[in-house]
Write a protein that holds these residues in place. Structure first.
Motif, PDB file in Angstrom:
ATOM      1  N   ILE A   1       0.959  -1.926  26.385  1.00 45.13           N
ATOM      2  CA  ILE A   1       0.413  -3.003  25.560  1.00 45.13           C
ATOM      3  C   ILE A   1      -1.100  -2.890  25.588  1.00 45.13           C
ATOM      4  CG2 ILE A   1       0.337  -4.691  27.458  1.00 45.13           C
ATOM      5  CD1 ILE A   1       1.212  -6.807  25.343  1.00 45.13           C
ATOM      6  N   SER A   2      -1.730  -3.119  24.470  1.00 47.37           N
ATOM      7  CA  SER A   2      -3.178  -2.958  24.391  1.00 47.37           C
ATOM      8  C   SER A   2      -3.893  -4.103  25.089  1.00 47.37           C
ATOM      9  CB  SER A   2      -3.620  -2.898  22.931  1.00 47.37           C
ATOM     10  OG  SER A   2      -3.433  -4.159  22.303  1.00 47.37           O
ATOM     11  N   GLU A   3      -5.124  -3.808  25.509  1.00 47.41           N
ATOM     12  CA  GLU A   3      -5.924  -4.836  26.149  1.00 47.41           C
ATOM     13  C   GLU A   3      -6.215  -5.971  25.180  1.00 47.41           C
ATOM     14  OE1 GLU A   3     -10.257  -5.242  28.378  1.00 47.41           O
ATOM     15  OE2 GLU A   3      -9.381  -3.267  28.031  1.00 47.41           O
ATOM     16  N   GLU A   4      -6.390  -5.623  23.895  1.00 46.58           N
ATOM     17  CA  GLU A   4      -6.658  -6.655  22.894  1.00 46.58           C
ATOM     18  C   GLU A   4      -5.477  -7.617  22.765  1.00 46.58           C
ATOM     19  OE1 GLU A   4      -7.097  -3.464  22.496  1.00 46.58           O
ATOM     20  OE2 GLU A   4      -9.285  -3.297  22.319  1.00 46.58           O
ATOM     21  N   ALA A   5      -4.240  -7.072  22.845  1.00 43.26           N
ATOM     22  CA  ALA A   5      -3.053  -7.924  22.744  1.00 43.26           C
ATOM     23  C   ALA A   5      -2.955  -8.871  23.942  1.00 43.26           C
ATOM     24  CB  ALA A   5      -1.792  -7.068  22.652  1.00 43.26           C
ATOM     25  N   VAL A   6      -3.309  -8.360  25.117  1.00 40.22           N
ATOM     26  CA  VAL A   6      -3.317  -9.216  26.315  1.00 40.22           C
ATOM     27  C   VAL A   6      -4.352 -10.316  26.151  1.00 40.22           C
ATOM     28  CG1 VAL A   6      -3.697  -9.301  28.809  1.00 40.22           C
ATOM     29  CG2 VAL A   6      -2.520  -7.338  27.797  1.00 40.22           C
ATOM     30  N   ASP A   7      -5.562  -9.941  25.693  1.00 42.29           N
ATOM     31  CA  ASP A   7      -6.621 -10.931  25.507  1.00 42.29           C
ATOM     32  C   ASP A   7      -6.216 -12.002  24.500  1.00 42.29           C
ATOM     33  OD1 ASP A   7      -8.127  -9.461  27.249  1.00 42.29           O
ATOM     34  OD2 ASP A   7      -9.304  -8.430  25.699  1.00 42.29           O
ATOM     35  N   ALA A   8      -5.586 -11.563  23.419  1.00 42.12           N
ATOM     36  CA  ALA A   8      -5.187 -12.519  22.391  1.00 42.12           C
ATOM     37  C   ALA A   8      -4.162 -13.515  22.935  1.00 42.12           C
ATOM     38  CB  ALA A   8      -4.610 -11.769  21.194  1.00 42.12           C
ATOM     39  N   GLU A   9      -3.240 -13.035  23.754  1.00 42.30           N
ATOM     40  CA  GLU A   9      -2.214 -13.917  24.332  1.00 42.30           C
ATOM     41  C   GLU A   9      -2.847 -14.922  25.280  1.00 42.30           C
ATOM     42  OE1 GLU A   9       2.075 -14.673  24.479  1.00 42.30           O
ATOM     43  OE2 GLU A   9       0.662 -13.706  23.118  1.00 42.30           O
ATOM     44  N   LEU A  10      -3.775 -14.456  26.099  1.00 46.32           N
ATOM     45  CA  LEU A  10      -4.430 -15.363  27.041  1.00 46.32           C
ATOM     46  C   LEU A  10      -5.311 -16.365  26.308  1.00 46.32           C
ATOM     47  CD1 LEU A  10      -5.406 -12.845  29.869  1.00 46.32           C
ATOM     48  CD2 LEU A  10      -3.472 -14.420  29.806  1.00 46.32           C
ATOM     49  N   ALA A  11      -5.940 -15.939  25.212  1.00 41.69           N
ATOM     50  CA  ALA A  11      -6.792 -16.848  24.443  1.00 41.69           C
ATOM     51  C   ALA A  11      -5.984 -17.970  23.809  1.00 41.69           C
ATOM     52  CB  ALA A  11      -7.542 -16.062  23.363  1.00 41.69           C
ATOM     53  N   LEU A  12      -4.671 -17.760  23.647  1.00 44.50           N
ATOM     54  CA  LEU A  12      -3.790 -18.807  23.129  1.00 44.50           C
ATOM     55  C   LEU A  12      -3.256 -19.721  24.235  1.00 44.50           C
ATOM     56  CD1 LEU A  12      -1.716 -16.724  20.553  1.00 44.50           C
ATOM     57  CD2 LEU A  12      -3.475 -18.438  20.042  1.00 44.50           C
ATOM     58  N   GLY A  13      -3.571 -19.374  25.489  1.00 42.61           N
ATOM     59  CA  GLY A  13      -3.078 -20.177  26.617  1.00 42.61           C
ATOM     60  C   GLY A  13      -1.625 -19.943  26.931  1.00 42.61           C
ATOM     61  N   ARG A  14      -1.091 -18.791  26.527  1.00 44.28           N
ATOM     62  CA  ARG A  14       0.312 -18.457  26.792  1.00 44.28           C
ATOM     63  C   ARG A  14       0.377 -17.655  28.082  1.00 44.28           C
ATOM     64  NH1 ARG A  14       3.828 -18.108  22.174  1.00 44.28           N
ATOM     65  NH2 ARG A  14       4.500 -16.045  22.864  1.00 44.28           N
ATOM     66  N   PHE A  15       0.764 -18.316  29.182  1.00 48.63           N
ATOM     67  CA  PHE A  15       0.820 -17.684  30.498  1.00 48.63           C
ATOM     68  C   PHE A  15       2.278 -17.323  30.802  1.00 48.63           C
ATOM     69  CE2 PHE A  15      -3.197 -19.895  32.376  1.00 48.63           C
ATOM     70  CZ  PHE A  15      -3.951 -19.401  31.316  1.00 48.63           C
ATOM     71  N   HIS A  16       2.528 -16.068  31.133  1.00 48.74           N
ATOM     72  CA  HIS A  16       3.886 -15.553  31.290  1.00 48.74           C
ATOM     73  C   HIS A  16       4.276 -15.405  32.760  1.00 48.74           C
ATOM     74  CE1 HIS A  16       4.532 -14.232  27.006  1.00 48.74           C
ATOM     75  NE2 HIS A  16       3.225 -14.455  27.017  1.00 48.74           N
ATOM     76  N   PHE A  17       5.571 -15.520  33.025  1.00 45.60           N
ATOM     77  CA  PHE A  17       6.157 -15.229  34.339  1.00 45.60           C
ATOM     78  C   PHE A  17       7.562 -14.693  34.092  1.00 45.60           C
ATOM     79  CE2 PHE A  17       6.669 -19.679  33.257  1.00 45.60           C
ATOM     80  CZ  PHE A  17       8.036 -19.884  33.386  1.00 45.60           C
ATOM     81  N   SER A  18       8.179 -14.132  35.108  1.00 46.97           N
ATOM     82  CA  SER A  18       9.489 -13.488  34.929  1.00 46.97           C
ATOM     83  C   SER A  18      10.588 -14.240  35.655  1.00 46.97           C
ATOM     84  CB  SER A  18       9.453 -12.040  35.442  1.00 46.97           C
ATOM     85  OG  SER A  18       8.703 -11.223  34.566  1.00 46.97           O
ATOM     86  N   MET A  19      11.713 -14.328  34.980  1.00 47.24           N
ATOM     87  CA  MET A  19      12.947 -14.847  35.561  1.00 47.24           C
ATOM     88  C   MET A  19      14.014 -13.758  35.462  1.00 47.24           C
ATOM     89  SD  MET A  19      12.993 -17.915  36.828  1.00 47.24           S
ATOM     90  CE  MET A  19      12.011 -19.408  36.926  1.00 47.24           C
TER      91      MET A  19
END
Length: 564
Positions: A104-122
């Motif tokens: 995954i690109s760094e830009e895609a990670v930045d965009a997700e974080l800029a939306l406040g979408r914090f991920h975790f795994s189940m």
């Protein structure tokens, strides 16, 4: 934002500057966290020598777990185990992504974080049941623009990481999420497959069910001599030994050995109910005053509401350690000679009539204890065999042209006619024989036929309400080929056995499917996707099981990983 770019000029320049600032801010913090165990201290989990540090567990815990859950709730729900399994599966998916060249690109990670979408795994088995992301405040409430200062504060307070570590953490989470999406991508559900599933799940059926309660057979069809009970105790020594050990405290030298008839008040009894119960108790007590031991036992089977009615009222030794009510019963038999009855003992829930059988001597204590403790066990075993014989006979007698209720009634009458208790009652008097028959026919536990509510394969309702395996029974019902067919084996229930006959079946309709097709196919595809993901991750985990280590300390109610 896109419309601002389209306008061009100064607005485009300023908006472009904002985006660049966001990317630069994230880029300054980014550093890949691919450390191995040798460079790390404690690990929450370890996969193939790669350490997943405690801070990743801390972050997942903080993002996934509601603050109002207590330690007891966490244990009950298995939250810690789920989070650890999620970390293991995340690392497995990240490793597999690296092998396949998925990133995954760094830009895609930045965009997700800029939306406040914090991920975790189940764990994959929870896919579709539990969320794997949460939304966090990262926008200035006044400007509604991304605020790096607010983002930093949120990461520190909620994720409990530095922004550098959190970005590395989220990169792994997003790679794992992409792998999950790729696994699901190949899942397809055709319309014909969907209709087959719809038909399978929505076809409705009803059944006739003969309920055969083992207690009825014990009470009205089983009469065991002392010799029969002793033989059972010999053949089932381990079972009887365990029961004797549990009852040992009540069987002591001199304890009153009693039989009983219990006249219980009906549920929610009013004054009239209590008066009727008293009148019945007084009438039976008068009859029992001159009764032999055999007749008292028969009266117990006819009138008593105590469990001991199944064995002719033979309760056993009374001991004051059993409570105040038993102490009152002990007092009622004080001074009685063996073979005589007490006065009626009134208690909160009804009346007791007791017969003192003996006061146990030290010499007879062991034999009496074993005999009286084994009696209900032997009666239960004999009744279970009679119940099974009745069920097998009923299955053999039924057919598409036979009425189940009529067959059950005829077999019940035959069972009563051949009962050894019937013969004993006939010797005593015609009145006793009539009373015994009436009690057996009117008992709530008698063999009787119910018609189930309508049920489907997938629904909550089941044709046999008290079946030990209700879900399986539904499938058994749908395995019957035609209306009127009888399942060829008795079905185990909490009360004994049941015999099931298919009464009706209503197939699902194509027009109903057409109305719900889009939503049904969507749900079916989601289920198929979750199954595909679960199967893929399970294979991954099995193939690398020897490389996986989970730190059991993180399963504890309080570990350092929870500390702020």
């Amino acid at each position: 934002m896109l419309s601002s770019f389209r306008k061009g000029g100064l607005v485009q320049f300023l908006m472009g500057g904002v985006i660049v600032a966001i990317i630069v801010a994230f880029a300054l913090d980014y550093q890949y966290k691919g450390v191995n165990t040798s460079l790390q201290g404690e690990c929450a989990v370890e996969v193939g020598g790669r350490c997943v540090p405690p801070r990743d567990f801390t972050t997942a815990f903080s993002l996934a777990v509601r603050a109002d859950l207590s330690a007891k709730d966490l244990r009950r729900l298995g939250v810690r185990q789920m989070l650890l399994d999620g970390l293991v599966e995340r690392q497995l998916l990240v490793d597999e992504a690296r092998r396949l060249g998925v990133s995954i690109s760094e830009e895609a990670v930045d965009a997700e974080l800029a939306l406040g979408r914090f991920h975790f795994s189940m764990p994959a088995v929870r896919d579709g049941q539990l969320p794997m992301l949460t939304y966090m405040p990262v926008r200035d409430p006044q400007t509604e623009q991304f605020s790096y200062e607010l983002y930093q504060r949120t990461v520190r307070n909620r994720a409990r990481m530095s922004t550098k570590d959190f970005k590395a953490n989220q990169t792994d989470e997003l790679v794992a999420a992409r792998m999950r999406d790729l696994i699901k991508l190949g899942v397809r559900v055709s319309e014909s497959e969907a209709f087959g599933e719809f038909e399978r799940g929505r076809t409705r059926a009803t059944a006739r069910v003969a309920q055969l309660n083992t207690r009825w057979f014990a009470r009205f069809n089983t009469a065991l001599t002392d010799e029969m009970v002793r033989n059972y105790a010999t053949n089932k020594a381990a079972e009887v030994d365990a029961a004797v050990a549990q009852a040992q405290a009540s069987y002591v030298e001199g304890c009153p050995l009693v039989s009983e008839i219990y006249f219980g008040f009906p549920p929610a009894a009013d004054e009239k109910d209590e008066a009727e119960t008293r009148a019945l108790a007084e009438r039976v007590a008068a009859q029992a005053a001159k009764a032999s031991s055999e007749e008292f036992a028969l009266l117990a089977r006819i009138y008593s509401r105590a469990p001991s009615a199944d064995v002719g009222g033979k309760r056993g030794c009374l001991h004051e350690s059993e409570g105040e009510e038993v102490a009152q019963l002990i007092k009622a038999v004080e001074g009685l000679a063996p073979g005589t009855n007490s006065k009626l003992v009134e208690q909160a829930r009804g009346f007791y009539l007791l017969r003192l059988e003996d006061r146990v001597s030290q010499e007879a204590l062991a034999d009496v204890t074993r005999l009286w403790v084994a009696r209900p066990l032997a009666a239960r075993a004999a009744a279970e065999e009679l119940t099974r014989e009745f069920a097998k006979g009923l299955i053999a007698a039924l057919g598409p042209d036979k009425n189940m209720q009529e067959v059950v009634d005829a077999m019940t009458k035959s069972a009563l006619d051949s009962s050894p208790l019937n013969a004993a009652a006939r010797k005593l008097s015609a009145a006793r024989l009539s009373e015994l028959g009436a009690a057996a026919r009117e008992s709530r536990e008698r063999p009787q036929v119910d018609v189930s509510s309508s049920f489907t394969r997938m629904g909550v309702a089941t044709p046999v309400y008290n079946a030990l395996q209700g879900a399986a029974v539904k499938q058994l019902a749908f395995s019957l080929a035609a209306v009127g067919d009888v399942y060829p084996e008795p079905i185990a229930t909490r009360d004994g056995l049941a015999v099931m006959q298919l009464k009706d079946r209503e197939p699902a309709k194509r027009e109903d499917f057409d109305k719900e097709k889009l939503e049904f196919m969507r749900e079916l595809k989601q289920r198929a996707e979750s199954e595909a993901l679960t199967a893929f991750v399970s294979r991954l985990r099995q193939s690398r099981e020897s490389e996986i280590m989970v730190n059991a300390r993180f399963l504890e109610d309080k570990s350092s990983a929870d500390d702020s």
